[in-house]
Design an enzyme around this catalytic site. Structure first.
Site, PDB file in Angstrom:
ATOM      1  CD  GLN A 180      79.817 100.754 112.467  1.00 28.78           C
ATOM      2  OE1 GLN A 180      78.863 100.238 113.036  1.00 28.78           O
ATOM      3  NE2 GLN A 180      81.054 100.597 112.894  1.00 28.78           N
ATOM      4  CB  CYS A 331      89.137 103.328 114.601  1.00 31.11           C
ATOM      5  SG  CYS A 331      87.966 102.068 114.175  1.00 31.11           S
TER       6      CYS A 331
HETATM    7  N1  PLP Z   1      84.439 101.562 107.925  1.00 29.95           N
HETATM    8  C1  PLP Z   1      83.665 101.834 108.994  1.00 29.95           C
HETATM    9  C2  PLP Z   1      82.493 102.751 108.845  1.00 29.95           C
HETATM   10  C3  PLP Z   1      83.948 101.241 110.232  1.00 29.95           C
HETATM   11  O1  PLP Z   1      83.172 101.504 111.285  1.00 29.95           O
HETATM   12  C4  PLP Z   1      85.071 100.375 110.329  1.00 29.95           C
HETATM   13  C5  PLP Z   1      85.449  99.780 111.636  1.00 29.95           C
HETATM   14  O2  PLP Z   1      85.131 100.308 112.670  1.00 29.95           O
HETATM   15  C6  PLP Z   1      85.827 100.119 109.168  1.00 29.95           C
HETATM   16  C7  PLP Z   1      85.481 100.737 107.990  1.00 29.95           C
HETATM   17  C8  PLP Z   1      87.008  99.197 109.206  1.00 29.95           C
HETATM   18  O3  PLP Z   1      86.595  97.840 109.230  1.00 29.95           O
HETATM   19  P1  PLP Z   1      87.563  96.697 109.775  1.00 29.95           P
HETATM   20  O4  PLP Z   1      87.653  96.841 111.250  1.00 29.95           O
HETATM   21  O5  PLP Z   1      86.886  95.408 109.358  1.00 29.95           O
HETATM   22  O6  PLP Z   1      88.861  96.868 109.069  1.00 29.95           O
END
Ligand code: PLP
Length: 389
Positions: A180, A331
């Protein structure tokens, strides 16, 4: 009007990125491992992608590893780093407000015999350097701290944490989840004492399913994937050439007018927060009382709790107006559980259940912000009346 304010969940791919990727997929589709000209052409795209990230991060090309996204980058950094350094100790440190890609990986490592300290955060969602200093022991081999939080946009003192860790023991690996933060703040791993940095393509107007793990030269990682030995044996599997090149193109476009774009983003956020001040019973999570600017937090995220209105209710009421936002973080949004981040910050139960995240992009306009504020002014009193009945 359609207003997409869920840019922390994912962003729109830029047309230039999509065109570039289409050409690679349909014309220059070779495998970079092939020895013929098609392979050599594909290798050049990968080279371009590596050079671009090396330049932006002020690192070296060999320090850039392409992965399948932020989740894999985090897993590779933590699992790869922990197992490769097991002889030096079994203690890991992270925070209580990490994304599940770090949190669940730490939980997994606990099942493998590692001990993990989860640092608490204050009301603003920030760790304390004193806590970090106290947590480091002879056994500590890795520290993982996110740059910007995905739910509330709090920024961690990454540079100070990096300096502290390296002063205490230069052998401790410092991982930063920059998913982020990248593109919203200039992150220079070498200067900040960062050994491992995770970035994701789809948060910066690039494609989904591709990410970067910056691995400082000299850092040992145990690979997660075994196979053809691509990417210096660290990440086997046929290289995702369109993904890597598309993500690099997105980063290049982002950095082309970085300062102006960031100022526009900050202006949008400030305008939005100021507009919220007019509403009763609305709290901006992670801001000190009386701060209606959000200048100390990431420029693209505003987490708001609306007393007396549940997150999903407001989310759907806004959706009816064509406004797309998240309840907590995307998520975990399909599992309606109160946010662990807000809980760690000490947010009261009633406000936990009414947290909504608005997240902007550099393409968000003031007109869209005003439209959203108006929708909130119209809907919130109505929804509260409905809830009380
Ligand atoms: N780390 C953070 C802080 C995130 O906001 C996200 C996704 O929302 C991720 C990791 C995971 O990334 P990805 O969706 O590319 O797997």
């Amino acid at each position: 009007m359609e207003v997409y304010l869920d840019n922390s969940a994912t962003t729109r791919v830029l047309p230039q990125v999509a065109e570039f990727m289409t050409k690679i997929m349909c014309e220059d589709y070779g495998n970079p491992s092939s020895l013929h000209i098609k392979g050599v052409q594909a290798e050049q795209y990968l080279r371009y992608a590596r050079e671009t990230f090396a330049r932006i991060l002020k690192g070296k090309e060999k320090e850039i590893i392409f992965t399948s996204g932020g989740t894999e980058s985090d897993n590779m950094a933590l699992i790869g780093g922990a197992f490769a350094n097991r002889r030096q100790g079994n203690h890991l440190i992270t925070t209580q407000i990490e994304h599940p890609a770090v949190m669940q990986t730490m939980r997994y490592l606990e099942t493998q015999g590692f001990r993990v300290t989860y640092l608490p955060v204050d009301r603003l969602g920030r760790i304390s350097l004193d806590d970090l200093q106290r947590a480091v022991s002879q056994e500590t081999i890795l520290v993982s701290v996110m740059y910007a939080n995905n739910e509330i946009g709090s920024l961690q003192p990454v540079q100070e944490a990096g300096a502290l860790i390296k002063r205490m023991n230069p052998g401790i690996l410092f991982h930063v989840d920059g998913v982020q933060g990248f593109g919203k703040a200039k992150i220079y791993p070498q200067k900040m004492g960062i050994d491992l940095l995770s970035i994701s393509g789809h948060k910066i107007h690039g494609p989904k399913g591709v990410g970067v793990l910056y691995v400082r030269e000299g850092v040992k990682l145990q690979p997660l994937l075994h196979g053809g030995g691509q990417q210096m044996n660290l990440r086997s599997g046929t290289d995702n050439v369109p993904g890597a090149a598309g993500m690099a193109k997105a980063a290049e476009l982002l950095y082309a007018h970085y300062d102006e774009d960031l100022e526009q983003l900050r202006n949008c956020k400030e305008h939005f927060i100021k507009g919220l001040e007019q509403l009763d019973g609305v709290t901006v999570n992670g801001l000190p009382a009386g701060d209606w600017t959000g200048a100390e937090t990431a420029p693209h995220i505003v987490s708001v709790s609306v007393a007396g209105v549940r997150s999903e209710v407001l989310l759907h009421a806004l959706e009816e107006q064509g406004i797309y936002v998240s309840a907590g973080s995307a998520c975990s949004a399909r599992k309606p559980q109160p946010s662990a981040t807000l809980r760690a910050m000490g947010v009261e139960n009633a406000l936990l259940e009414s947290a909504i995240r608005f997240s902007f992009s550099v393409y968000t306009t003031m007109e869209e912000i005003d439209y959203t504020l108006q929708a909130l002014y119209d809907k919130i009193p109505m929804l509260r009346r409905y809830t009380r009945r």
